[in-house]
Design a protein around this motif. Sequence first.
Motif, PDB file in Angstrom:
ATOM      1  N   GLY A 121     187.627 -33.117  33.077  1.00  0.00           N
ATOM      2  CA  GLY A 121     186.733 -32.860  34.143  1.00  0.00           C
ATOM      3  C   GLY A 121     185.713 -31.524  33.990  1.00  0.00           C
ATOM      4  N   LEU A 122     184.707 -31.838  34.124  1.00  0.00           N
ATOM      5  CA  LEU A 122     183.469 -30.845  34.330  1.00  0.00           C
ATOM      6  C   LEU A 122     183.150 -30.472  35.409  1.00  0.00           C
ATOM      7  N   SER A 123     183.150 -29.108  35.710  1.00  0.00           N
ATOM      8  CA  SER A 123     182.554 -28.638  36.939  1.00  0.00           C
ATOM      9  C   SER A 123     181.593 -27.843  36.708  1.00  0.00           C
ATOM     10  N   GLY A 124     180.346 -28.077  37.455  1.00  0.00           N
ATOM     11  CA  GLY A 124     179.170 -27.207  37.127  1.00  0.00           C
ATOM     12  C   GLY A 124     179.361 -25.849  38.027  1.00  0.00           C
ATOM     13  N   ALA A 125     180.301 -25.860  38.582  1.00  0.00           N
ATOM     14  CA  ALA A 125     180.688 -24.339  39.396  1.00  0.00           C
ATOM     15  C   ALA A 125     181.828 -23.766  38.607  1.00  0.00           C
ATOM     16  N   LEU A 126     181.438 -22.364  38.611  1.00  0.00           N
ATOM     17  CA  LEU A 126     182.530 -21.585  37.679  1.00  0.00           C
ATOM     18  C   LEU A 126     183.603 -20.979  38.632  1.00  0.00           C
ATOM     19  N   ARG A 127     183.376 -20.727  39.797  1.00  0.00           N
ATOM     20  CA  ARG A 127     184.369 -20.309  40.728  1.00  0.00           C
ATOM     21  C   ARG A 127     185.602 -21.048  40.709  1.00  0.00           C
ATOM     22  N   GLN A 128     186.862 -20.437  40.726  1.00  0.00           N
ATOM     23  CA  GLN A 128     188.248 -20.926  40.758  1.00  0.00           C
ATOM     24  C   GLN A 128     188.312 -22.206  41.799  1.00  0.00           C
ATOM     25  N   ASN A 129     187.855 -21.625  43.038  1.00  0.00           N
ATOM     26  CA  ASN A 129     188.088 -22.344  44.093  1.00  0.00           C
ATOM     27  C   ASN A 129     187.013 -23.122  44.793  1.00  0.00           C
ATOM     28  N   ALA A 130     185.833 -23.345  43.894  1.00  0.00           N
ATOM     29  CA  ALA A 130     184.629 -24.150  44.132  1.00  0.00           C
ATOM     30  C   ALA A 130     185.017 -25.478  44.551  1.00  0.00           C
ATOM     31  N   THR A 131     184.084 -26.033  45.551  1.00  0.00           N
ATOM     32  CA  THR A 131     184.324 -27.510  46.218  1.00  0.00           C
ATOM     33  C   THR A 131     184.176 -28.417  44.873  1.00  0.00           C
ATOM     34  N   ASN A 132     183.333 -28.015  43.908  1.00  0.00           N
ATOM     35  CA  ASN A 132     183.169 -29.317  42.843  1.00  0.00           C
ATOM     36  C   ASN A 132     184.535 -29.085  41.941  1.00  0.00           C
ATOM     37  N   ARG A 133     185.168 -27.841  41.715  1.00  0.00           N
ATOM     38  CA  ARG A 133     186.343 -27.817  41.075  1.00  0.00           C
ATOM     39  C   ARG A 133     187.640 -28.883  41.788  1.00  0.00           C
ATOM     40  N   ARG A 134     187.588 -28.443  43.339  1.00  0.00           N
ATOM     41  CA  ARG A 134     188.517 -29.139  44.150  1.00  0.00           C
ATOM     42  C   ARG A 134     188.347 -30.741  44.106  1.00  0.00           C
ATOM     43  N   LEU A 135     186.828 -30.901  44.065  1.00  0.00           N
ATOM     44  CA  LEU A 135     186.733 -32.651  43.995  1.00  0.00           C
ATOM     45  C   LEU A 135     187.208 -32.876  42.832  1.00  0.00           C
ATOM     46  N   GLN A 165     182.800 -25.792  20.798  1.00  0.00           N
ATOM     47  CA  GLN A 165     183.493 -26.753  19.882  1.00  0.00           C
ATOM     48  C   GLN A 165     184.594 -27.438  20.501  1.00  0.00           C
ATOM     49  N   LEU A 166     185.380 -26.324  21.058  1.00  0.00           N
ATOM     50  CA  LEU A 166     186.650 -26.873  22.070  1.00  0.00           C
ATOM     51  C   LEU A 166     186.223 -27.951  23.021  1.00  0.00           C
ATOM     52  N   LEU A 167     185.050 -27.633  23.734  1.00  0.00           N
ATOM     53  CA  LEU A 167     184.671 -28.498  24.559  1.00  0.00           C
ATOM     54  C   LEU A 167     184.036 -29.929  23.944  1.00  0.00           C
ATOM     55  N   ALA A 168     183.371 -29.937  22.986  1.00  0.00           N
ATOM     56  CA  ALA A 168     183.061 -31.154  22.071  1.00  0.00           C
ATOM     57  C   ALA A 168     184.208 -31.852  21.820  1.00  0.00           C
ATOM     58  N   ASP A 169     185.145 -31.291  21.082  1.00  0.00           N
ATOM     59  CA  ASP A 169     186.326 -31.826  20.854  1.00  0.00           C
ATOM     60  C   ASP A 169     187.151 -32.478  22.070  1.00  0.00           C
ATOM     61  N   GLN A 170     187.291 -31.574  23.058  1.00  0.00           N
ATOM     62  CA  GLN A 170     187.972 -32.236  24.426  1.00  0.00           C
ATOM     63  C   GLN A 170     187.016 -33.629  24.807  1.00  0.00           C
ATOM     64  N   ILE A 171     185.759 -33.588  24.697  1.00  0.00           N
ATOM     65  CA  ILE A 171     185.253 -34.634  25.381  1.00  0.00           C
ATOM     66  C   ILE A 171     185.246 -35.878  24.178  1.00  0.00           C
ATOM     67  N   ALA A 172     185.336 -35.589  23.203  1.00  0.00           N
ATOM     68  CA  ALA A 172     185.674 -36.682  22.125  1.00  0.00           C
ATOM     69  C   ALA A 172     186.920 -37.333  22.161  1.00  0.00           C
ATOM     70  N   ARG A 173     187.914 -36.605  22.462  1.00  0.00           N
ATOM     71  CA  ARG A 173     189.389 -36.922  22.632  1.00  0.00           C
ATOM     72  C   ARG A 173     189.591 -37.595  23.902  1.00  0.00           C
ATOM     73  N   ALA A 174     188.810 -37.289  24.928  1.00  0.00           N
ATOM     74  CA  ALA A 174     189.033 -37.747  26.189  1.00  0.00           C
ATOM     75  C   ALA A 174     188.920 -39.439  26.257  1.00  0.00           C
ATOM     76  N   HIS A 175     189.822 -40.020  27.008  1.00  0.00           N
ATOM     77  CA  HIS A 175     189.391 -41.514  27.453  1.00  0.00           C
ATOM     78  C   HIS A 175     188.337 -41.764  28.410  1.00  0.00           C
ATOM     79  N   ALA A 176     187.990 -40.746  29.162  1.00  0.00           N
ATOM     80  CA  ALA A 176     186.998 -40.682  30.182  1.00  0.00           C
ATOM     81  C   ALA A 176     186.765 -39.262  30.810  1.00  0.00           C
ATOM     82  N   VAL A 177     185.533 -39.162  31.221  1.00  0.00           N
ATOM     83  CA  VAL A 177     185.059 -38.047  31.691  1.00  0.00           C
ATOM     84  C   VAL A 177     184.475 -38.166  33.017  1.00  0.00           C
ATOM     85  N   VAL A 178     184.757 -37.024  33.967  1.00  0.00           N
ATOM     86  CA  VAL A 178     184.445 -37.048  35.372  1.00  0.00           C
ATOM     87  C   VAL A 178     183.619 -35.714  35.375  1.00  0.00           C
ATOM     88  N   ILE A 179     182.215 -35.583  35.776  1.00  0.00           N
ATOM     89  CA  ILE A 179     181.613 -34.388  36.041  1.00  0.00           C
ATOM     90  C   ILE A 179     181.288 -34.393  37.588  1.00  0.00           C
TER      91      ILE A 179
END
Length: 180
Positions: A8-22, A60-74
């Motif tokens: 999961g990639l959230s465009g909001a950094l706040r811990q309790n942002a509604t995009n992170r909750r979504l 690099q960690l993010l790129a590796d996570q994307i590569a290893r994931a079966h699916a991504v939700v943004i």
Amino acid sequence: MSDPILLGLSGALRQNATNRRLLREAARLFNPGTFIEADLNLPLYDGDLEDSAGIPDKVQLLADQIARAHAVVISTPEYNKGPSGVLKNALDWVSRTKGRPWADKPVAVMSAAAGRAGGERAQMILRSFMVPFQPRVLVGPELHLADSSNEFDGQGRLISDRYEATLRELMQKLRAEAGF
């Protein structure tokens, strides 16, 4: 086949942002074997930094996570009628890594915003940002969570049956696109 990994990639950094909750609701409905919420708190892209120090470890960690994931939700908020700079910055950095982590990756896009359109413009622009990476972005159903701060209960669950049904369908399609 192993249990699915959903990133999961959230465009909001706040811990309790509604995009992170979504994102967390999406993970619950996707029901992955593993859900990873990516850290997009990255340095601003700077070609001089890249030239002098290379790709930052967090990128690099993010790129590796994307590569290893079966699916991504943004999930993107809508800031000034577009996706957040945080999300665009992450996409720009990942584009500088070796390999093509996004290539042919099943991706679902959604948005949560305070306005009544629920981030529709940001989501449309985000979809165009993804084109150079050539993932398999689902065409729908579209989820634009409007008035997002009032759409979650105390446990972080969506209140509206309509939004939950749309998210459930989107996650079922993402699972199927990922082969699960």
